[in-house]
Design a protein around this motif. Structure first.
Motif, mmCIF file in Angstrom:
data_model
loop_
_atom_site.group_PDB
_atom_site.id
_atom_site.type_symbol
_atom_site.label_atom_id
_atom_site.label_comp_id
_atom_site.label_asym_id
_atom_site.label_seq_id
_atom_site.Cartn_x
_atom_site.Cartn_y
_atom_site.Cartn_z
ATOM 1 N N PRO A 1 2.757 10.837 1.181
ATOM 2 C CA PRO A 1 2.320 10.772 2.253
ATOM 3 C C PRO A 1 2.378 10.581 2.926
ATOM 4 O O PRO A 1 3.869 9.521 3.198
ATOM 5 N N LEU A 2 2.072 10.925 4.787
ATOM 6 C CA LEU A 2 3.058 9.683 5.293
ATOM 7 C C LEU A 2 2.816 8.768 5.582
ATOM 8 O O LEU A 2 1.937 7.532 5.391
ATOM 9 N N LEU A 3 3.517 7.538 5.235
ATOM 10 C CA LEU A 3 3.826 6.330 5.593
ATOM 11 C C LEU A 3 4.085 5.604 6.604
ATOM 12 O O LEU A 3 5.472 5.712 6.427
ATOM 13 N N MET A 4 2.936 4.768 7.235
ATOM 14 C CA MET A 4 3.224 3.911 8.115
ATOM 15 C C MET A 4 2.926 2.327 7.965
ATOM 16 O O MET A 4 1.468 1.640 7.348
ATOM 17 N N VAL A 5 4.039 1.655 7.586
ATOM 18 C CA VAL A 5 3.556 0.167 7.954
ATOM 19 C C VAL A 5 4.069 -1.084 8.373
ATOM 20 O O VAL A 5 5.267 -0.694 9.451
ATOM 21 N N VAL A 6 3.524 -2.051 9.267
ATOM 22 C CA VAL A 6 3.634 -2.603 10.148
ATOM 23 C C VAL A 6 4.023 -4.264 8.354
ATOM 24 O O VAL A 6 3.367 -4.393 7.695
ATOM 25 N N LEU A 7 5.494 -4.304 9.321
ATOM 26 C CA LEU A 7 5.668 -5.144 8.408
ATOM 27 C C LEU A 7 6.202 -6.744 8.533
ATOM 28 O O LEU A 7 6.799 -6.570 10.243
ATOM 29 N N VAL B 1 8.345 -3.795 12.520
ATOM 30 C CA VAL B 1 8.310 -5.360 12.466
ATOM 31 C C VAL B 1 7.047 -5.595 13.341
ATOM 32 O O VAL B 1 7.423 -5.604 14.675
ATOM 33 N N LEU B 2 6.423 -7.028 12.740
ATOM 34 C CA LEU B 2 5.604 -7.711 13.810
ATOM 35 C C LEU B 2 6.073 -8.848 14.041
ATOM 36 O O LEU B 2 5.889 -9.807 13.271
ATOM 37 N N PRO B 3 7.159 -9.103 15.287
ATOM 38 C CA PRO B 3 7.264 -10.873 15.157
ATOM 39 C C PRO B 3 6.716 -11.705 15.525
ATOM 40 O O PRO B 3 5.343 -11.942 16.224
ATOM 41 N N PHE B 4 7.589 -12.938 14.395
ATOM 42 C CA PHE B 4 6.411 -13.994 14.975
ATOM 43 C C PHE B 4 6.716 -14.655 16.635
ATOM 44 O O PHE B 4 5.075 -14.895 16.888
ATOM 45 N N ALA B 5 7.308 -14.071 17.855
ATOM 46 C CA ALA B 5 7.084 -14.437 19.071
ATOM 47 C C ALA B 5 5.642 -13.480 19.766
ATOM 48 O O ALA B 5 5.175 -13.847 20.012
ATOM 49 N N THR B 6 4.809 -12.149 18.646
ATOM 50 C CA THR B 6 3.779 -11.770 19.386
ATOM 51 C C THR B 6 2.955 -12.444 19.398
ATOM 52 O O THR B 6 1.938 -12.457 19.830
ATOM 53 N N GLY B 7 2.825 -13.938 18.705
ATOM 54 C CA GLY B 7 1.992 -14.516 18.627
ATOM 55 C C GLY B 7 0.334 -14.517 18.170
ATOM 56 O O GLY B 7 0.383 -13.421 16.449
ATOM 57 N N ALA B 8 -0.785 -14.973 18.223
ATOM 58 C CA ALA B 8 -1.897 -14.104 17.383
ATOM 59 C C ALA B 8 -1.333 -12.632 17.213
ATOM 60 O O ALA B 8 -1.537 -12.106 18.650
ATOM 61 N N HIS B 9 -2.565 -11.880 16.810
ATOM 62 C CA HIS B 9 -2.093 -10.907 16.494
ATOM 63 C C HIS B 9 -4.061 -10.087 15.805
ATOM 64 O O HIS B 9 -4.766 -11.093 15.740
ATOM 65 N N ALA B 10 -4.383 -8.813 15.690
ATOM 66 C CA ALA B 10 -5.800 -8.152 15.447
ATOM 67 C C ALA B 10 -5.558 -8.493 14.106
ATOM 68 O O ALA B 10 -6.928 -8.047 13.417
ATOM 69 N N ALA B 11 -5.074 -8.668 13.417
ATOM 70 C CA ALA B 11 -5.031 -9.056 11.476
ATOM 71 C C ALA B 11 -5.145 -10.193 11.229
ATOM 72 O O ALA B 11 -4.078 -10.050 9.786
ATOM 73 N N MET B 12 -4.787 -11.676 11.586
ATOM 74 C CA MET B 12 -5.213 -12.436 11.399
ATOM 75 C C MET B 12 -5.348 -13.028 9.440
ATOM 76 O O MET B 12 -5.277 -13.899 9.540
ATOM 77 N N GLY B 13 -6.607 -12.129 9.819
ATOM 78 C CA GLY B 13 -7.781 -12.475 8.594
ATOM 79 C C GLY B 13 -7.238 -12.773 7.747
ATOM 80 O O GLY B 13 -7.675 -12.403 5.967
ATOM 81 N N ILE C 1 9.622 -10.220 5.467
ATOM 82 C CA ILE C 1 12.000 -10.207 5.657
ATOM 83 C C ILE C 1 12.472 -11.680 6.073
ATOM 84 O O ILE C 1 13.000 -11.474 5.529
ATOM 85 N N ARG C 2 11.372 -13.145 6.647
ATOM 86 C CA ARG C 2 12.126 -14.622 6.841
ATOM 87 C C ARG C 2 12.086 -14.687 5.147
ATOM 88 O O ARG C 2 12.983 -15.979 5.066
ATOM 89 N N ARG C 3 11.237 -14.662 4.461
ATOM 90 C CA ARG C 3 10.785 -15.460 3.087
ATOM 91 C C ARG C 3 11.694 -14.870 1.961
ATOM 92 O O ARG C 3 11.510 -14.495 1.073
ATOM 93 N N PRO C 4 12.371 -15.378 1.694
ATOM 94 C CA PRO C 4 13.770 -15.631 0.303
ATOM 95 C C PRO C 4 12.582 -14.935 -0.706
ATOM 96 O O PRO C 4 13.208 -16.041 -1.679
ATOM 97 N N PRO D 1 5.260 -4.166 1.208
ATOM 98 C CA PRO D 1 4.216 -4.040 0.395
ATOM 99 C C PRO D 1 4.750 -2.958 -0.787
ATOM 100 O O PRO D 1 6.215 -2.774 -1.187
ATOM 101 N N GLY D 2 3.672 -3.221 -1.760
ATOM 102 C CA GLY D 2 4.027 -2.438 -3.238
ATOM 103 C C GLY D 2 5.093 -1.251 -3.274
ATOM 104 O O GLY D 2 6.304 -1.294 -3.978
ATOM 105 N N LEU D 3 4.728 -0.358 -2.330
ATOM 106 C CA LEU D 3 5.031 1.168 -2.579
ATOM 107 C C LEU D 3 6.440 0.843 -1.920
ATOM 108 O O LEU D 3 7.361 1.583 -2.677
ATOM 109 N N LEU D 4 7.002 -0.445 -1.458
ATOM 110 C CA LEU D 4 8.433 0.031 -0.721
ATOM 111 C C LEU D 4 9.182 -1.117 -1.641
ATOM 112 O O LEU D 4 10.139 -1.763 -1.500
ATOM 113 N N GLN D 5 8.515 -1.913 -2.834
ATOM 114 C CA GLN D 5 9.604 -2.926 -3.319
ATOM 115 C C GLN D 5 10.755 -2.563 -4.027
ATOM 116 O O GLN D 5 9.967 -1.380 -5.201
ATOM 117 N N THR D 6 12.129 -2.982 -4.405
ATOM 118 C CA THR D 6 12.896 -2.833 -5.920
ATOM 119 C C THR D 6 11.736 -3.684 -6.819
ATOM 120 O O THR D 6 11.022 -4.523 -6.934
#
Length: 280
Positions: free
Chosen positions: A157-163, A198-210, A168-171, A112-117
């Motif tokens: 603000p309190l910032l909660m991120v699902v990454l 971190v939302l791992p690949f192993a999760t498969g389908a998830h609620a925000a695929m859209g 993290i894998r795309r260079p 996310p933009g707030l966390l980018q270098t």
């Protein structure tokens, strides 16, 4: 009838306009819902204008001057509050997040933009605009870096991120840029400034695929959601829609790794990028 309200000259233009809107509405004896009806907006939208959470658009300013008999005040002053360095589809969201007490954010493919270098942001903007002059890229990076300074405040603000693990894998920008970017996220986590899962690949389908979503809460206004895509975005305030997006983020958190395991994975991947940079 209440007397004229003293406006704080140090307030932002939007805060000043919002305070004047509240005063004018109460002077006319209207509730937020009643004022919103002729504008075809919700009472919560009026509340967000009054709190400065949302910027007043000219189309509303003109109508409010008529309804509230304010002699063109809102029409004259809305231009001042409309000045923004952000793209049109994003400006309201970027401004709203500066008022938020808490932000919950998920993007499928990016940090996310707030966390980018700066280096990570520069690589993204260069990919978006391959023929742009360097000066344009540098300006975009500086604008994004200023947004990141929102986190200079130690508590809000309190910032909660699902990454997403894809982020993290795309260079982006290459191994060195990614190693620095992930260490920046890890540093903020270790300082207890942000909460990241971190939302791992192993999760498969998830609620925000859209797609991406951002849920923001405020001290004196109803929550908002922002959904975006390629050069498009929309700020949502419908209570049912906002509640649904809040649930979506909760489901993402349930599917994600714990904060401790997320931190370990982020630092491990950063180390892997370091090894890629080392000569063989």
């Amino acid at each position: 009838m209440p007397g004229p309200k003293d406006l704080d000259p140090s307030s932002s233009p939007r805060a000043m306009i919002g305070a004047e809107l509240r005063y004018a509405r109460e002077r006319m004896g209207l509730s937020q819902t009643e004022l919103g009806e002729p504008l075809f907006v919700s009472g919560s939208f009026i509340g967000q204008l009054e709190s400065g959470t949302r910027r007043m658009q000219r189309e509303y300013a003109v109508q409010l001057d008529v309804i509230l008999r304010t002699d063109g005040f809102f029409t004259r002053h809305c231009e001042t509050s409309a000045k923004s360095r952000y793209p049109e589809h994003f400006e309201e969201e970027a401004e709203a997040e500066t008022f938020a007490t808490s932000i919950r954010h998920y993007i499928p493919l990016l940090i996310p933009g707030l966390l980018q270098t700066p280096a990570y942001s520069a690589a993204l903007f260069r990919a978006y605009r391959p023929t742009a002059p360097d000066s344009e890229i540098e300006e975009l990076v500086e604008i994004r870096a200023k947004r990141g300074r929102l986190l200079d405040d130690p508590t809000k603000p309190l910032l909660m991120v699902v990454l997403d693990e894809a982020a993290i894998r795309r260079p982006v920008g290459g191994p060195a840029v990614m190693a620095e970017a992930l260490r920046h996220v890890a540093h903020l986590m270790r300082r207890h400034r942000i909460i990241v899962q971190v939302l791992p690949f192993a999760t498969g389908a998830h609620a925000a695929m859209g797609g991406a979503l951002k849920y923001m809460e405020f001290a004196d206004a109803p929550p908002l959601c922002f959904v975006d895509g390629l050069d498009t975005g929309k700020l949502l305030d419908d209570p049912a829609t906002v509640a649904r997006h809040a649930l979506t983020f909760t489901l993402l958190q349930v599917s994600g790794l714990s904060s401790a395991h997320s931190l370990a994975l982020i630092e491990s991947v950063a180390q892997d990028y370091d090894h890629e940079e080392q000569p063989s």
